[in-house]
Design a protein around this motif. Structure first.
Motif, mmCIF file in Angstrom:
data_model
loop_
_atom_site.group_PDB
_atom_site.id
_atom_site.type_symbol
_atom_site.label_atom_id
_atom_site.label_comp_id
_atom_site.label_asym_id
_atom_site.label_seq_id
_atom_site.Cartn_x
_atom_site.Cartn_y
_atom_site.Cartn_z
ATOM 1 N N ASP A 289 0.846 -1.213 0.000
ATOM 2 C CA ASP A 289 0.000 0.000 0.000
ATOM 3 C C ASP A 289 0.875 1.254 0.000
ATOM 4 O O ASP A 289 0.575 2.226 -0.708
ATOM 5 C CB ASP A 289 -0.928 0.012 1.220
ATOM 6 N N ALA A 290 1.937 1.218 0.785
ATOM 7 C CA ALA A 290 2.843 2.373 0.845
ATOM 8 C C ALA A 290 3.508 2.604 -0.510
ATOM 9 O O ALA A 290 3.600 3.748 -0.977
ATOM 10 C CB ALA A 290 3.896 2.162 1.936
ATOM 11 N N LEU A 291 3.960 1.540 -1.150
ATOM 12 C CA LEU A 291 4.595 1.675 -2.467
ATOM 13 C C LEU A 291 3.616 2.228 -3.498
ATOM 14 O O LEU A 291 3.988 3.055 -4.340
ATOM 15 C CB LEU A 291 5.159 0.334 -2.934
ATOM 16 N N GLU A 292 2.374 1.806 -3.414
ATOM 17 C CA GLU A 292 1.343 2.312 -4.331
ATOM 18 C C GLU A 292 1.146 3.818 -4.123
ATOM 19 O O GLU A 292 1.062 4.585 -5.091
ATOM 20 C CB GLU A 292 0.029 1.556 -4.107
ATOM 21 N N LYS A 293 1.086 4.253 -2.866
ATOM 22 C CA LYS A 293 0.961 5.683 -2.577
ATOM 23 C C LYS A 293 2.181 6.453 -3.076
ATOM 24 O O LYS A 293 2.057 7.562 -3.595
ATOM 25 C CB LYS A 293 0.800 5.923 -1.074
ATOM 26 N N MET A 294 3.356 5.858 -2.905
ATOM 27 C CA MET A 294 4.582 6.520 -3.338
ATOM 28 C C MET A 294 4.628 6.654 -4.858
ATOM 29 O O MET A 294 5.073 7.676 -5.383
ATOM 30 C CB MET A 294 5.810 5.774 -2.812
ATOM 31 N N LEU A 295 4.159 5.642 -5.565
ATOM 32 C CA LEU A 295 4.098 5.728 -7.019
ATOM 33 C C LEU A 295 3.139 6.834 -7.437
ATOM 34 O O LEU A 295 3.436 7.618 -8.344
ATOM 35 C CB LEU A 295 3.672 4.402 -7.633
#
Length: 163
Positions: A142-148
């Protein structure tokens, strides 16, 4: 998130703890180039001030020295441009990670720090966060998705989304 985007973001996150050291090293290198230019400039002033007559053909030692100095200065300019570009990219990466981390929840931030900055495996992360290993992987994803999402909206993030 496609695999290429995820890999790019993960690469930046793994690199992030080392960025300040890289920036410091490049700034030191840049300072050394400036010192080299000052030394060359002082040498040119001394050559001009010695009052000796000068020729104008290629057999003249002064002419040959000037050609060598011009080559040296060109190389310094090329290297300075390269360093400046690398500093720009590193500063953009650092700024992007800082901004993206600010958008995450506390558990997401902690998961990113443990997975990427401390390079821990999911069982170690789960133990430190008191979650199940599958849950910390979901938090990380989820964090990586937000960062993208942050990278695609970021004005200075061309280096992040294009590489």
């Amino acid at each position: 998130m496609d695999g290429k985007s995820r890999a790019r973001i993960e690469s930046i996150l793994y690199e992030y703890p080392f960025i300040p050291g890289k920036i410091k090293k490049l700034n030191t290198e840049k300072d050394e180039l400036i010192k080299s230019l000052i030394t060359v400039n002082d040498g040119l002033k001394a050559a001009a001030a010695n009052g000796m007559p000068r020729g104008s053909d290629t057999s003249d030692p002064t002419y040959k020295a000037i050609i060598e100095i011009e080559r040296f200065v060109d190389e310094i300019a090329r290297r300075a441009k390269e360093i400046t570009e690398r500093l720009r990219v590193l500063n953009n990466k650092r700024r992007w990670v800082q901004n993206a981390m600010d958008e995450l929840t506390t558990p997401e931030q902690r998961a990113i720090e443990l997975f990427y900055y401390e390079n821990l495996k999911r069982y170690s992360v789960a133990k430190q966060m008191n979650y199940h290993p599958n849950h910390v992987c979901r938090i990380r994803d989820d964090a990586l998705e937000k960062m993208l999402q942050n990278a695609t909206e970021c004005l200075f993030c061309y280096d992040i989304v294009s590489m």
